[in-house]
Write a protein that holds these residues in place. Sequence first.
Motif, PDB file in Angstrom:
ATOM      1  N   VAL A  62       5.197   0.722   9.428  1.00  0.00           N
ATOM      2  CA  VAL A  62       4.695   1.160   8.130  1.00  0.00           C
ATOM      3  C   VAL A  62       5.777   1.973   7.418  1.00  0.00           C
ATOM      4  O   VAL A  62       5.984   1.818   6.209  1.00  0.00           O
ATOM      5  N   MET A  63       6.498   2.807   8.162  1.00  0.00           N
ATOM      6  CA  MET A  63       7.592   3.568   7.555  1.00  0.00           C
ATOM      7  C   MET A  63       8.671   2.623   7.029  1.00  0.00           C
ATOM      8  O   MET A  63       9.278   2.894   5.986  1.00  0.00           O
ATOM      9  N   ILE A  92      -1.755   4.701  -3.082  1.00  0.00           N
ATOM     10  CA  ILE A  92      -2.390   3.448  -2.692  1.00  0.00           C
ATOM     11  C   ILE A  92      -3.728   3.764  -2.042  1.00  0.00           C
ATOM     12  O   ILE A  92      -3.818   4.644  -1.220  1.00  0.00           O
ATOM     13  N   SER A  93      -4.781   3.092  -2.444  1.00  0.00           N
ATOM     14  CA  SER A  93      -6.082   3.368  -1.843  1.00  0.00           C
ATOM     15  C   SER A  93      -6.445   2.336  -0.785  1.00  0.00           C
ATOM     16  O   SER A  93      -7.191   2.610   0.123  1.00  0.00           O
ATOM     17  N   GLU A  94      -5.926   1.152  -0.915  1.00  0.00           N
ATOM     18  CA  GLU A  94      -6.120   0.169   0.142  1.00  0.00           C
ATOM     19  C   GLU A  94      -5.008  -0.862   0.062  1.00  0.00           C
ATOM     20  O   GLU A  94      -4.411  -1.066  -0.976  1.00  0.00           O
ATOM     21  N   GLY A  99      -5.931 -11.597   0.468  1.00  0.00           N
ATOM     22  CA  GLY A  99      -7.372 -11.391   0.464  1.00  0.00           C
ATOM     23  C   GLY A  99      -7.896 -10.584   1.633  1.00  0.00           C
ATOM     24  O   GLY A  99      -9.094 -10.409   1.780  1.00  0.00           O
ATOM     25  N   LYS A 100      -6.999 -10.080   2.490  1.00  0.00           N
ATOM     26  CA  LYS A 100      -7.423  -9.313   3.663  1.00  0.00           C
ATOM     27  C   LYS A 100      -7.098  -7.834   3.462  1.00  0.00           C
ATOM     28  O   LYS A 100      -6.083  -7.482   2.886  1.00  0.00           O
ATOM     29  N   THR A 101      -7.965  -6.996   3.970  1.00  0.00           N
ATOM     30  CA  THR A 101      -7.688  -5.561   3.974  1.00  0.00           C
ATOM     31  C   THR A 101      -7.012  -5.240   5.301  1.00  0.00           C
ATOM     32  O   THR A 101      -7.524  -5.568   6.360  1.00  0.00           O
ATOM     33  N   HIS A 102      -5.866  -4.600   5.228  1.00  0.00           N
ATOM     34  CA  HIS A 102      -5.100  -4.264   6.427  1.00  0.00           C
ATOM     35  C   HIS A 102      -5.414  -2.814   6.817  1.00  0.00           C
ATOM     36  O   HIS A 102      -4.710  -1.889   6.427  1.00  0.00           O
ATOM     37  N   ASP A 103      -6.484  -2.654   7.585  1.00  0.00           N
ATOM     38  CA  ASP A 103      -6.964  -1.322   7.940  1.00  0.00           C
ATOM     39  C   ASP A 103      -5.929  -0.502   8.687  1.00  0.00           C
ATOM     40  O   ASP A 103      -5.836   0.710   8.494  1.00  0.00           O
ATOM     41  N   ILE A 105      -2.661  -0.507   8.407  1.00  0.00           N
ATOM     42  CA  ILE A 105      -1.689   0.043   7.452  1.00  0.00           C
ATOM     43  C   ILE A 105      -2.340   1.177   6.665  1.00  0.00           C
ATOM     44  O   ILE A 105      -1.732   2.228   6.466  1.00  0.00           O
ATOM     45  N   PHE A 106      -3.573   0.969   6.249  1.00  0.00           N
ATOM     46  CA  PHE A 106      -4.290   2.006   5.509  1.00  0.00           C
ATOM     47  C   PHE A 106      -4.411   3.283   6.334  1.00  0.00           C
ATOM     48  O   PHE A 106      -4.194   4.378   5.827  1.00  0.00           O
ATOM     49  N   GLU A 107      -4.744   3.166   7.597  1.00  0.00           N
ATOM     50  CA  GLU A 107      -4.854   4.337   8.470  1.00  0.00           C
ATOM     51  C   GLU A 107      -3.526   5.070   8.588  1.00  0.00           C
ATOM     52  O   GLU A 107      -3.481   6.304   8.588  1.00  0.00           O
ATOM     53  N   GLU A 108      -2.440   4.318   8.699  1.00  0.00           N
ATOM     54  CA  GLU A 108      -1.117   4.940   8.790  1.00  0.00           C
ATOM     55  C   GLU A 108      -0.754   5.635   7.481  1.00  0.00           C
ATOM     56  O   GLU A 108      -0.173   6.721   7.493  1.00  0.00           O
ATOM     57  N   LEU A 109      -1.089   5.011   6.359  1.00  0.00           N
ATOM     58  CA  LEU A 109      -0.840   5.650   5.063  1.00  0.00           C
ATOM     59  C   LEU A 109      -1.695   6.902   4.899  1.00  0.00           C
ATOM     60  O   LEU A 109      -1.256   7.885   4.303  1.00  0.00           O
ATOM     61  N   ASP A 110      -2.880   6.875   5.442  1.00  0.00           N
ATOM     62  CA  ASP A 110      -3.742   8.046   5.418  1.00  0.00           C
ATOM     63  C   ASP A 110      -3.098   9.188   6.213  1.00  0.00           C
ATOM     64  O   ASP A 110      -3.100  10.345   5.782  1.00  0.00           O
TER      65      ASP A 110
END
Length: 175
Positions: A62-63, A92-94, A99-103, A105-110
């Motif tokens: 992710v980095m 970025i919120s998601e 068409g897929k949500t990459h949870d 990556i989202f968790e890492e951005l969080d």
Amino acid sequence: MGIAVNKESIKFRGFYSQGDGSGFSAMVDIPKLVNAVANQSWKDYAPMQEFNFDVPQTDRRVMALVSGGLLPSEPQIISRSRQFGVVTNVGISEVIRDGKTHDNIFEELDKLEEWLRSVAEILNRHLYTSLEKQYDFLTSDTAIKESLLTNEYLFTADGRSANHLVELNKRTSKN
């Protein structure tokens, strides 16, 4: 360090009362900030300054996306509007691709956003503490005495300004 503070956004109220505090807004270059924290780059211009920053524990993949400019778009530190303090937004919120949500990556951005918030809070505490120390110095007996002597202010025995008397004396002496 990768933090471009908008100087007009700096605000504070102080000192020694409930509700006092400070805040600032800034744009953030995450890769540059991570590198600065890892290398303690602030010591180049403030060698005695200690900050308890940790390097973020964000997944290296992710980095790499962040460093490559693929994620996120405009990370920032935001001064609170109705109270003091700071909040953060990595921009970025998601994350959606195909068409897929990459949870993951989202968790890492969080996590990255939480890390940025902790850095911003440390810097904001430093800002407020610095302002408080400067205020204390400028209102100290020593600083006031130094200012009076440097600016050659004169006073009468009862504490009134006597500078106008000097000007009056100069005008009277010329006549």
